[in-house]
Design a protein around this motif. Structure first.
Motif, PDB file in Angstrom:
ATOM      1  N   GLY A  25      -1.743   5.228  -9.083  1.00 50.60           N
ATOM      2  CA  GLY A  25      -1.708   6.138  -7.930  1.00 50.60           C
ATOM      3  C   GLY A  25      -2.707   7.272  -8.089  1.00 50.60           C
ATOM      4  N   ALA A  26      -2.833   7.784  -9.322  1.00 48.40           N
ATOM      5  CA  ALA A  26      -3.800   8.851  -9.579  1.00 48.40           C
ATOM      6  C   ALA A  26      -5.223   8.334  -9.377  1.00 48.40           C
ATOM      7  N   ALA A  27      -5.459   7.127  -9.862  1.00 44.59           N
ATOM      8  CA  ALA A  27      -6.816   6.591  -9.820  1.00 44.59           C
ATOM      9  C   ALA A  27      -7.216   6.179  -8.407  1.00 44.59           C
ATOM     10  N   VAL A  28      -6.321   5.487  -7.717  1.00 40.32           N
ATOM     11  CA  VAL A  28      -6.639   4.988  -6.383  1.00 40.32           C
ATOM     12  C   VAL A  28      -6.509   6.118  -5.376  1.00 40.32           C
ATOM     13  N   GLY A  29      -7.592   6.442  -4.705  1.00 36.60           N
ATOM     14  CA  GLY A  29      -7.526   7.552  -3.762  1.00 36.60           C
ATOM     15  C   GLY A  29      -8.710   7.538  -2.822  1.00 36.60           C
ATOM     16  N   LEU A  30      -9.060   8.729  -2.350  1.00 31.06           N
ATOM     17  CA  LEU A  30     -10.196   8.835  -1.440  1.00 31.06           C
ATOM     18  C   LEU A  30     -11.450   8.267  -2.088  1.00 31.06           C
ATOM     19  N   GLY A  31     -11.508   8.331  -3.413  1.00 30.43           N
ATOM     20  CA  GLY A  31     -12.655   7.796  -4.139  1.00 30.43           C
ATOM     21  C   GLY A  31     -12.841   6.310  -3.877  1.00 30.43           C
ATOM     22  N   ASN A  32     -11.749   5.579  -3.779  1.00 30.39           N
ATOM     23  CA  ASN A  32     -11.843   4.135  -3.568  1.00 30.39           C
ATOM     24  C   ASN A  32     -12.125   3.781  -2.124  1.00 30.39           C
ATOM     25  N   ILE A  33     -11.479   4.504  -1.205  1.00 33.28           N
ATOM     26  CA  ILE A  33     -11.489   4.032   0.174  1.00 33.28           C
ATOM     27  C   ILE A  33     -12.510   4.764   1.025  1.00 33.28           C
ATOM     28  N   PHE A 114     -10.835  20.880  -2.833  1.00 29.82           N
ATOM     29  CA  PHE A 114     -11.514  20.250  -1.689  1.00 29.82           C
ATOM     30  C   PHE A 114     -10.879  18.914  -1.303  1.00 29.82           C
ATOM     31  N   TYR A 115     -10.217  18.281  -2.284  1.00 23.91           N
ATOM     32  CA  TYR A 115      -9.572  17.001  -2.006  1.00 23.91           C
ATOM     33  C   TYR A 115      -8.532  17.164  -0.903  1.00 23.91           C
ATOM     34  N   SER A 116      -7.808  18.278  -0.971  1.00 27.93           N
ATOM     35  CA  SER A 116      -6.766  18.542   0.011  1.00 27.93           C
ATOM     36  C   SER A 116      -7.366  18.768   1.403  1.00 27.93           C
ATOM     37  N   PHE A 248     -16.366   7.495 -12.960  1.00 28.02           N
ATOM     38  CA  PHE A 248     -15.577   8.599 -13.532  1.00 28.02           C
ATOM     39  C   PHE A 248     -14.606   9.166 -12.516  1.00 28.02           C
ATOM     40  N   PHE A 249     -15.135   9.489 -11.333  1.00 23.61           N
ATOM     41  CA  PHE A 249     -14.287  10.109 -10.315  1.00 23.61           C
ATOM     42  C   PHE A 249     -13.158   9.167  -9.929  1.00 23.61           C
ATOM     43  N   SER A 250     -13.512   7.909  -9.704  1.00 17.34           N
ATOM     44  CA  SER A 250     -12.519   6.966  -9.199  1.00 17.34           C
ATOM     45  C   SER A 250     -11.433   6.682 -10.224  1.00 17.34           C
ATOM     46  N   LEU A 251     -11.796   6.637 -11.495  1.00 22.12           N
ATOM     47  CA  LEU A 251     -10.782   6.364 -12.517  1.00 22.12           C
ATOM     48  C   LEU A 251     -10.013   7.626 -12.917  1.00 22.12           C
ATOM     49  N   SER A 252     -10.314   8.753 -12.282  1.00 21.18           N
ATOM     50  CA  SER A 252      -9.674  10.038 -12.612  1.00 21.18           C
ATOM     51  C   SER A 252      -9.995  10.484 -14.034  1.00 21.18           C
ATOM     52  N   LEU A 253     -11.170  10.121 -14.524  1.00 18.26           N
ATOM     53  CA  LEU A 253     -11.548  10.552 -15.872  1.00 18.26           C
ATOM     54  C   LEU A 253     -12.058  11.995 -15.827  1.00 18.26           C
ATOM     55  N   GLY A 254     -11.942  12.674 -16.955  1.00 18.08           N
ATOM     56  CA  GLY A 254     -12.504  14.013 -17.059  1.00 18.08           C
ATOM     57  C   GLY A 254     -11.777  15.062 -16.252  1.00 18.08           C
ATOM     58  N   SER A 255     -10.568  14.771 -15.825  1.00 18.23           N
ATOM     59  CA  SER A 255      -9.907  15.742 -14.957  1.00 18.23           C
ATOM     60  C   SER A 255      -8.418  15.882 -15.261  1.00 18.23           C
ATOM     61  N   ALA A 256      -8.069  15.783 -16.531  1.00 19.63           N
ATOM     62  CA  ALA A 256      -6.736  16.119 -17.046  1.00 19.63           C
ATOM     63  C   ALA A 256      -5.617  15.197 -16.588  1.00 19.63           C
ATOM     64  N   ILE A 345      -1.390  14.600  -6.238  1.00 18.54           N
ATOM     65  CA  ILE A 345      -0.269  14.937  -7.125  1.00 18.54           C
ATOM     66  C   ILE A 345      -0.764  15.018  -8.568  1.00 18.54           C
ATOM     67  N   SER A 346      -1.589  14.049  -8.960  1.00 22.01           N
ATOM     68  CA  SER A 346      -2.074  14.055 -10.341  1.00 22.01           C
ATOM     69  C   SER A 346      -3.066  15.191 -10.568  1.00 22.01           C
ATOM     70  N   LEU A 347      -3.791  15.563  -9.521  1.00 22.79           N
ATOM     71  CA  LEU A 347      -4.727  16.683  -9.647  1.00 22.79           C
ATOM     72  C   LEU A 347      -3.986  18.000  -9.835  1.00 22.79           C
ATOM     73  N   LEU A 348      -2.824  18.113  -9.205  1.00 17.96           N
ATOM     74  CA  LEU A 348      -2.034  19.338  -9.357  1.00 17.96           C
ATOM     75  C   LEU A 348      -1.257  19.331 -10.680  1.00 17.96           C
TER      76      LEU A 348
HETATM   77  N1  PHE Z   1      -9.409   9.111  -8.647  1.00 15.82           N
HETATM   78  C1  PHE Z   1      -9.104   9.796  -7.429  1.00 15.82           C
HETATM   79  C2  PHE Z   1      -9.786   9.061  -6.288  1.00 15.82           C
HETATM   80  O1  PHE Z   1     -10.435   8.064  -6.499  1.00 15.82           O
HETATM   81  C3  PHE Z   1      -9.511  11.238  -7.453  1.00 15.82           C
HETATM   82  C4  PHE Z   1      -9.065  11.956  -8.653  1.00 15.82           C
HETATM   83  C5  PHE Z   1      -9.980  12.490  -9.506  1.00 15.82           C
HETATM   84  C6  PHE Z   1      -7.698  12.076  -8.950  1.00 15.82           C
HETATM   85  C7  PHE Z   1      -9.569  13.134 -10.644  1.00 15.82           C
HETATM   86  C8  PHE Z   1      -7.280  12.714 -10.098  1.00 15.82           C
HETATM   87  C9  PHE Z   1      -8.225  13.249 -10.946  1.00 15.82           C
HETATM   88  O2  PHE Z   1      -9.699   9.471  -5.169  1.00 15.82           O
END
Ligand code: PHE
Length: 478
Positions: A25-33, A114-116, A248-256, A345-348
């Protein structure tokens, strides 16, 4: 040292599946779609997709294991800083390595802001298409195309209408942030896990249904050719750089997110295969999202390289010409909303876990503190589309010269902070952390362990170092 940030025994994932759902759920997000199809469309399709998949397999997947592992090895600290510092200390190294965890926390905080706002745009279309469905259902014609009786210009203009209304943008941003906050305040088991175990299955069902719909009603073959026939002439060095950054962004790497979620994983779960599943699922969803979106785009004769407007402007126009388009449009934007919510949720959660341990706060106040501050920065991002549209916060830096507020924050986090944190943790895990501790925690053995460690120690630092260099100084690429 187990401080107040330690995980209470009763607040972790209830099972491996729960962790998988939350992490996917954290990984799949706006980055994917939103971002992946946009980038694939702009960079010529197949060649970009190929490079992206290679980046995920050789760098992304090993780094997912690295981060989840550091989280769980972190001696009961829930936060990224404490976890990394703890592993460093137990390896006989300086706790200062925790600084890379801190970069991750700060990156998550800014991405959240900005994601929000972008998720608020998605909500705008959920409401617009919801209203559309309501009207066609009331008219007794639920299988009608979308936005009947409106011109194409009116439909694409919905985006401009939203952008010219700061009030509406901020209202949607606050709604999205409030929902995110509410779930995080309910805790790991009671909030995050519950949300993921409901939303992710719903997401997958919608994704498969809309893809099947597109395969029948759209130009599926054309989309397959576009996504899977590499045209190497479209593959510029910048596109390679872009692919690695996107991984990196899509896998939620580097962001805790992964370190923090990893800290809640029970000791009995084997991490190696779990990390592989997270990376594979995220990539599978990105590819399916392409197979969902491009058949519809091609069938309507629209431009695959439309850029960020692809899903907000092109698709609603396409749904105008398709049977059942009203319902499919609503399903489509709901799907993106679900994906965005589990990611936010994972970003928060990452910065919240940090605030709990750094400022000795309970979960509620910590989450509110982070969400309110990120919300405030998000307001500036939203105003960057209207009142402050001339503002160029990073005008002094040639890469970001013409970049508005939202894209500047996106750029600095994505091009600088995520790779920097990834680089630091790859070097730490590959070279400085205690090898036996890492091996035991990874759940890998023999050749698999050697391969993974080699990728983390050698390939990741070099490749990620290159992202940093070329991302920030594209002039070097000529
Ligand atoms: N991986 C999320 C996406 O693809 C964005 C994200 C980045 C979420 C970093 C958590 C941490 O949309």
């Amino acid at each position: 040292m187990v401080g107040s940030g330690a995980v209470a025994a009763n607040d972790g994932w209830s099972s491996r599946t729960a962790f998988l759902m939350a992490a996917i759920g954290a990984a799949v997000g706006l980055g994917n779609i939103w971002r992946f199809p946009t980038l694939a469309g702009e960079n010529g399709g197949g060649a970009f997709v190929l490079v992206y998949v290679v980046c995920v397999a050789l760098i992304g997947m090993p780094m997912v294991l690295t981060e989840v592992l550091l989280g769980r090895a972190g001696g009961g600290h829930a936060d990224a800083v404490g976890s990394v510092a703890d592993v460093a200390e137990r390896s006989g190294r300086s706790r200062k390595w925790g600084a890379f965890g801190l970069i991750e926390v700060i990156a998550a905080f800014f991405i959240l802001s900005f994601y929000s706002v972008v998720a608020g745009w998605v909500l705008n279309y959920v409401f617009l298409s919801g209203g559309d469905v309501l009207s066609v259902v009331l008219a007794g014609n639920p299988l009608s195309p979308a936005f009947v009786g409106q011109s194409q210009a009116e439909v694409t203009g919905m985006m401009g209408t939203l952008f010219s209304s700061p009030g509406r943008m901020i209202a949607l941003h606050s709604l999205f942030m409030a929902v995110t906050l509410g779930i995080v305040m309910l805790g790991v088991g009671g909030g995050i896990e519950k949300a993921a175990t409901w939303l992710m299955p719903a997401f997958f069902v919608l994704l498969v249904l809309i893809t099947i719909y597109g395969a029948f009603a759209g130009s599926f073959a054309e989309a397959v050719v576009f996504l899977f026939t590499p045209n190497f002439s479209a593959l510029t060095p910048l596109a390679v750089n872009e692919a690695l950054g996107q991984a990196f962004f899509s896998l939620s790497l580097g962001s805790a997110a992964l370190i923090t979620y990893g800290s809640y994983v029970p000791a009995r779960v084997s991490l190696g295969s779990t990390a592989a599943m997270i990376a594979a699922a995220d990539t599978g969803v990105a590819l399916l999202a392409g197979l969902m979106i491009f058949p519809i785009v091609f069938a309507a004769g629209l431009d695959p390289a439309a850029g960020p407007a692809l899903i907000f402007q092109s698709l609603p126009v396409a749904f105008q010409g398709m049977p059942g388009g009203a319902l499919v449009g609503l399903a489509f934007f709901l799907l993106i909303f679900f994906a965005a919510l589990t990611s936010s949720i994972s970003l928060l959660e990452g910065p919240t876990a940090f605030a709990m341990s750094a400022f000795k706060l309970r979960r509620g106040p910590a989450a509110i503190l982070v969400a309110v501050l990120a919300f405030a920065i998000g307001i500036a991002c939203a105003l960057g589309y209207n009142v402050w549209s001339d503002v160029r916060p990073l005008a002094f830096w040639s890469v970001f010269e013409n970049t508005n507020i939202l894209d500047s924050i996106d750029g600095v986090t994505g091009k600088l902070m995520l790779p920097l944190a990834g680089l630091g943790l790859a070097v730490f895990t590959g070279w400085r952390a205690d090898r036996r501790l890492v091996e035991a925690e990874s759940g890998l053995s023999g050749a698999t362990f050697v391969l993974w460690r080699g990728l983390v120690a050698w390939l990741a630092p070099v490749a990620v170092g290159l992202i940093l260099l070329f991302g920030l100084f594209p002039g070097l690429l000529g």
